[in-house]
Design a protein around this motif. Structure first.
Motif, PDB file in Angstrom:
ATOM      1  N   ASN A  90       0.843  -1.188   0.000  1.00  0.00           N
ATOM      2  CA  ASN A  90       0.000   0.000   0.000  1.00  0.00           C
ATOM      3  C   ASN A  90       0.879   1.240   0.000  1.00  0.00           C
ATOM      4  O   ASN A  90       2.007   1.215   0.523  1.00  0.00           O
ATOM      5  N   THR A  91       0.377   2.320  -0.566  1.00  0.00           N
ATOM      6  CA  THR A  91       1.150   3.550  -0.710  1.00  0.00           C
ATOM      7  C   THR A  91       0.298   4.732  -0.276  1.00  0.00           C
ATOM      8  O   THR A  91      -0.788   4.954  -0.811  1.00  0.00           O
ATOM      9  N   TYR A  92       0.794   5.485   0.701  1.00  0.00           N
ATOM     10  CA  TYR A  92       0.037   6.616   1.246  1.00  0.00           C
ATOM     11  C   TYR A  92       0.919   7.852   1.332  1.00  0.00           C
ATOM     12  O   TYR A  92       2.102   7.771   1.676  1.00  0.00           O
ATOM     13  N   LEU A  93       0.306   9.002   1.047  1.00  0.00           N
ATOM     14  CA  LEU A  93       1.011  10.277   1.106  1.00  0.00           C
ATOM     15  C   LEU A  93       0.626  11.051   2.363  1.00  0.00           C
ATOM     16  O   LEU A  93      -0.518  10.982   2.819  1.00  0.00           O
ATOM     17  N   ARG A  94       1.591  11.805   2.877  1.00  0.00           N
ATOM     18  CA  ARG A  94       1.333  12.693   4.018  1.00  0.00           C
ATOM     19  C   ARG A  94       1.750  14.104   3.652  1.00  0.00           C
ATOM     20  O   ARG A  94       2.598  14.323   2.772  1.00  0.00           O
ATOM     21  N   GLY A  95       1.171  15.080   4.349  1.00  0.00           N
ATOM     22  CA  GLY A  95       1.612  16.453   4.214  1.00  0.00           C
ATOM     23  C   GLY A  95       2.929  16.681   4.929  1.00  0.00           C
ATOM     24  O   GLY A  95       3.357  15.876   5.772  1.00  0.00           O
TER      25      GLY A  95
END
Length: 554
Positions: free
Chosen positions: A524-529
């Protein structure tokens, strides 16, 4: 947060470009969090089911910021999760050979209104899950508790005698068989406290009475949930929640691509936001070719098992040598490329138990180049006297990534002389057809991740004879009495380290019969600020741990 669907591919089919080879493989990123600020979670869910009876959420998801269970999960980067005491003083005292489990509450526990948390509330919370109106949550306990199969919930005026509360701080569960994984079951959302006086079948999901560090300030289904601090939460009693932000806003019903575009741009409140949807293929170059954005991409170390199920009840797949031929014939490299490559898509799989689950042991009973071994496959087909008059039907959903994977399988099996035709359906139809127990397919493309960190969820759910048909997940329709007996022994094993060894042996025993072809462990791939800190994707589950996320100092 909503549970991700187990039977569909969760990772987008991200193209593996040259820059992707250097993509940040970290499972977590961001500096250490400080206390304060407002954290935003951007999600595509149209509704938030924060009623613990309706929730299928992992113990690392947002509902567990509001409610606490008897037990919970402790996750650390690079390590398998462990079960730890939460509201209870320990993970459970077993007696009667594992059929009885007793818990005592920690002293001084309070709800958001200052009232005492009691074991009568926990009994009522578990009983609520049996009510037909509140039946959407995880259901493992319903078949384990004595009398559970006939119980219809407390709304009928009846209680469940197999849950006893001799006093306000003690609760006892009586099971119909030994069950070593009960401490994991006690971490499910239902095992929190719900006072009977607060019962509201329709609206409780909007404002569950908080026992965790946050309470619901406002709830607008389809728009946003706003969580603020619960002053009665005592951090000294809580082993896992850090509660760094002053408030948390869950922004709902957003478009998947818009969510990630906002995080990529990193402007305004989005600097303090993280995405709860996977990165899409179309946006991958924007992330992977920009070092500053790529540094804010978290990739899970592993994830759910993507696999090809072989219908063992249908000829010619009722012949084990034909199934073993398919094990060798599948071009896993082509499948991996279709899924996005090793960095984004996932590592090639050869086991039934996923990495990060106790009992996982790396092995491969069908060693072959990543592109397959066509000569070995043909030799096994000849040994089986394989003939084919009609193509095998490969069932898949119509997501573009899954179609690409199915086409790669179709092509590689064709090289071995096995003709395959594809049958694509919408996801709901594909799940219904694959779990019906009817012979509507020969092969089926699917994915799975256990509901709690035990190999039971990887083995029994997919290969127990009792899970064939009636919406069960044994879509290979695999039935082996010796395996069923070994599953029963592992389920009843109270020493979890011994149970892990039993599950590992079952992994090899089942793979020797080749009911599925493990393809890859999907990442899984998730972006954060840029202001989000302590953003972790553990070995399991492969989703952001919302219990520890906070904001960095300016």
């Amino acid at each position: 947060m909503k549970r991700r669907r187990s039977l569909v591919l969760l990772t987008a089919g991200l193209a593996l470009t040259a820059s992707a080879c250097n993509a940040n493989p970290s499972a977590g990123s961001g500096s250490a969090a400080i206390r304060g600020g407002t954290l935003h979670i951007l999600d595509d869910s149209p509704t938030m089911k924060e009623d613990p009876a309706k929730s299928q959420n992992f113990a690392t998801s947002a509902i567990h910021l509001i409610v606490r269970g008897l037990t919970t999960w402790k996750t650390d980067p690079g390590k398998p999760p462990t079960v730890v005491a939460d509201l209870a003083t320990d993970t459970g005292e077993q007696s009667d050979g594992g059929r009885t489990w007793t818990y005592h509450l920690k002293p001084g526990l309070r709800y958001e209104d200052g009232s005492r948390i009691t074991t009568q509330d926990i009994k009522y919370s578990v009983e609520r899950t049996f009510a037909p109106q509140l039946s959407e949550g995880l259901a493992y306990h319903k078949t384990l508790l004595v009398g559970g199969q006939d119980y219809k919930g407390p709304l009928t005026g009846q209680d469940l005698p197999s849950i006893q509360t001799p006093d306000a701080s003690t609760i006892v569960f009586h099971l119909n068989k030994p069950f070593g994984d009960w401490p994991w079951i006690a971490s499910m959302p239902a095992f929190t406290g719900v006072p009977k006086s607060k019962e509201d079948v329709v609206h409780y999901q909007d404002h569950p009475l908080a026992s965790g560090p946050y309470k619901v300030q406002s709830a607008q289904q389809g728009t946003k949930f706003v969580l603020v601090r619960n002053k009665y939460w005592d951090p000294k009693t809580d082993p896992v929640r850090t509660a760094m932000p002053d408030s948390i806003v869950i922004d709902m019903a957003l478009n998947d691509q818009v969510i990630n575009q906002r995080i990529i741009a990193d402007q305004g409140i989005d600097q303090s936001s993280f995405s709860y949807v996977n990165l899409q293929a179309a946006l991958a170059p924007k992330v992977l070719n920009n070092p500053q954005v790529k540094a804010r991409l978290a990739i899970s170390p592993s994830g759910l098992l993507k696999y090809l199920a072989l219908n063992t009840h249908k000829a010619p797949l009722d012949n084990a040598d034909v199934r073993r031929a398919i094990e060798y014939a599948v071009d896993k490299n082509a499948v991996q490329v279709a899924a996005g490559g090793p960095v984004i898509g996932g590592e090639l799989a050869s086991t039934l138990i996923e990495p990060g689950i106790p009992g996982y042991q790396k092995f491969d009973l069908y060693p072959a180049p990543a592109s397959g071994d066509i000569a070995k496959a043909k030799a096994l087909l000849a040994q089986a006297k394989f003939t084919q008059t009609t193509p095998l039907v490969l069932l898949t959903d119509n997501a573009s990534a899954n179609l690409a994977i199915a086409q790669a399988i179709q092509e590689s099996l064709g090289k071995a002389g096995i003709k395959v035709t594809l049958k694509s359906e919408d996801n709901d139809s594909q799940v219904a057809d694959s779990t019906s127990g009817k012979p509507v397919y020969d092969l089926a493309l699917s994915s799975w991740v256990p509901d709690f960190p035990s190999a039971q969820g990887a083995i029994q759910a997919l290969f127990g004879s009792s899970e064939i048909g009636n919406n069960g997940r044994n879509i290979s329709q695999y039935s082996n009495p010796r395996v069923d007996a070994a599953i029963g022994a592992a389920v009843g094993q109270l020493d979890l380290s011994r149970a892990a060894s039993q599950w590992a042996a079952l992994d090899q025993q089942i793979m020797a019969d080749a009911p599925i072809v493990p393809l890859y462990y999907a990442k899984n791939t998730y972006l954060r600020g840029s202001q989000v800190a302590d953003f972790q994707l553990p070995l399991y589950p492969p989703y952001p741990n919302t219990l520890t996320v906070g904001l960095a100092g300016k």
